[in-house]
Design a protein around this motif. Structure first.
Motif, short mmCIF file in Angstrom:
data_model
loop_
_atom_site.label_atom_id
_atom_site.label_comp_id
_atom_site.label_asym_id
_atom_site.label_seq_id
_atom_site.Cartn_x
_atom_site.Cartn_y
_atom_site.Cartn_z
N MET A 1 -4.04 -16.37 -15.56
CA MET A 1 -2.81 -16.14 -14.81
C MET A 1 -2.60 -14.64 -14.64
SD MET A 1 0.90 -17.55 -15.84
CE MET A 1 2.34 -17.02 -15.01
N PRO A 2 -2.36 -14.16 -13.42
CA PRO A 2 -2.17 -12.72 -13.21
C PRO A 2 -0.86 -12.25 -13.82
CG PRO A 2 -1.84 -13.93 -11.16
CD PRO A 2 -2.31 -14.92 -12.18
N ARG A 3 -0.89 -11.02 -14.27
CA ARG A 3 0.31 -10.44 -14.88
C ARG A 3 1.30 -10.05 -13.81
NH1 ARG A 3 -0.81 -7.13 -19.97
NH2 ARG A 3 1.43 -7.23 -20.03
N TYR A 18 7.21 3.54 -9.12
CA TYR A 18 5.99 3.41 -9.90
C TYR A 18 5.83 1.95 -10.30
CZ TYR A 18 6.24 8.47 -10.29
OH TYR A 18 6.30 9.81 -10.00
N SER A 19 4.61 1.44 -10.22
CA SER A 19 4.34 0.04 -10.57
C SER A 19 3.97 -0.06 -12.05
CB SER A 19 3.21 -0.52 -9.71
OG SER A 19 3.60 -0.53 -8.36
N TYR A 20 4.54 -1.06 -12.70
CA TYR A 20 4.28 -1.32 -14.12
C TYR A 20 4.05 -2.81 -14.32
CZ TYR A 20 5.95 3.35 -15.30
OH TYR A 20 6.10 4.72 -15.40
N ARG A 21 3.25 -3.14 -15.33
CA ARG A 21 3.06 -4.52 -15.74
C ARG A 21 4.23 -4.94 -16.62
NH1 ARG A 21 -2.95 -3.36 -17.18
NH2 ARG A 21 -1.88 -2.48 -18.95
N TRP A 48 13.29 -1.69 -9.47
CA TRP A 48 13.76 -1.64 -8.09
C TRP A 48 13.40 -2.90 -7.32
CZ3 TRP A 48 17.28 1.76 -8.01
CH2 TRP A 48 17.85 2.19 -6.82
N ALA A 49 12.21 -3.45 -7.59
CA ALA A 49 11.78 -4.64 -6.84
C ALA A 49 10.59 -5.29 -7.54
CB ALA A 49 11.39 -4.26 -5.42
N GLU A 50 10.36 -6.55 -7.19
CA GLU A 50 9.13 -7.23 -7.61
C GLU A 50 8.00 -6.71 -6.72
OE1 GLU A 50 8.45 -9.70 -9.87
OE2 GLU A 50 10.51 -9.73 -10.62
N ASN A 51 6.82 -6.58 -7.29
CA ASN A 51 5.65 -6.18 -6.51
C ASN A 51 4.75 -7.40 -6.40
OD1 ASN A 51 3.32 -5.10 -5.45
ND2 ASN A 51 3.52 -3.18 -6.58
N ASP A 52 4.94 -8.15 -5.32
CA ASP A 52 4.18 -9.39 -5.13
C ASP A 52 2.76 -9.17 -4.67
OD1 ASP A 52 6.41 -10.90 -5.87
OD2 ASP A 52 7.18 -10.90 -3.82
N THR A 53 2.48 -7.98 -4.10
CA THR A 53 1.13 -7.69 -3.60
C THR A 53 0.61 -6.38 -4.17
OG1 THR A 53 2.09 -6.62 -1.66
CG2 THR A 53 1.51 -8.95 -1.44
N PRO A 54 0.37 -6.33 -5.50
CA PRO A 54 -0.14 -5.09 -6.07
C PRO A 54 -1.58 -4.83 -5.62
CG PRO A 54 -0.15 -6.81 -7.71
CD PRO A 54 0.51 -7.38 -6.49
N ASN A 55 -1.95 -3.57 -5.60
CA ASN A 55 -3.30 -3.19 -5.24
C ASN A 55 -4.22 -3.51 -6.43
OD1 ASN A 55 -5.69 -1.92 -4.53
ND2 ASN A 55 -4.63 -0.21 -3.55
N PRO A 56 -5.17 -4.42 -6.27
CA PRO A 56 -6.03 -4.81 -7.41
C PRO A 56 -6.91 -3.68 -7.94
CG PRO A 56 -6.80 -5.84 -5.38
CD PRO A 56 -5.52 -5.13 -5.06
N ARG A 57 -7.12 -2.64 -7.13
CA ARG A 57 -7.94 -1.52 -7.61
C ARG A 57 -7.25 -0.72 -8.71
NH1 ARG A 57 -9.09 2.04 -2.69
NH2 ARG A 57 -6.88 1.64 -2.46
N PHE A 58 -5.92 -0.80 -8.77
CA PHE A 58 -5.18 -0.01 -9.75
C PHE A 58 -4.77 -0.81 -10.98
CE2 PHE A 58 -3.88 2.20 -5.69
CZ PHE A 58 -4.81 3.23 -5.85
N ASP A 59 -5.15 -2.07 -11.06
CA ASP A 59 -4.69 -2.92 -12.16
C ASP A 59 -5.07 -2.38 -13.54
OD1 ASP A 59 -3.36 -5.33 -13.06
OD2 ASP A 59 -5.35 -5.92 -13.76
N ASN A 60 -6.25 -1.81 -13.66
CA ASN A 60 -6.67 -1.30 -14.97
C ASN A 60 -5.96 0.00 -15.34
OD1 ASN A 60 -7.99 0.21 -13.05
ND2 ASN A 60 -9.85 0.45 -14.28
#
Length: 125
Positions: A1-3, A18-21, A48-60
């Motif tokens: 399941m994706p975080r 800034y995006s955070y898990r 501020w908002a949900e990020n429903d489409t995060p960039n998968p390249r930055f997940d790590n």
């Protein structure tokens, strides 16, 4: 399941979020005040908002939210007002948010918090 990923606006002089898990078991919604690592220090910010489409390249490279603070969330009207003031005055949203999150410690213990600032009840002399 994706975080789950959320976008957090920090009270710094930038106009971006800034995006955070979101850690497992932490219930967050837009407007919640959280702490998270920004560079080498922990900083308070607002979801501020949900990020429903995060960039998968930055997940790590994404960091986790440290904690949700036990204070009332910023209502959607106040978040829209922050965006409006930033657009109208050509200021960064982070600095407008900073004004709204000021603690008012310089006003003393008799200060009352209003929507986007502080009002002091000064004792009569």
């Amino acid at each position: 399941m994706p975080r789950r990923i959320v976008d957090v606006l920090m009270p710094v002089a930038v106009d971006q979020v800034y995006s955070y898990r979101v850690p497992e078991g932490l219930d967050l919604a837009p407007g919640d005040v959280v702490t998270a690592q920004l560079g080498a220090r922990a900083t308070s910010g607002v979801v501020w908002a949900e990020n429903d489409t995060p960039n998968p390249r930055f997940d790590n490279r994404l960091k986790d939210i440290d904690a949700k603070l036990d204070i009332p969330p910023l209502r959607s009207e106040l978040r829209k007002f922050v965006d409006w003031v930033a657009d109208y005055t050509l200021s960064s949203r982070g600095m407008v948010l900073r004004m709204c999150l000021r603690r008012g410690e310089h006003l003393g213990p008799r200060a009352r918090r209003w929507a986007c600032g502080w009002s002091a009840t000064r004792p009569s002399v």
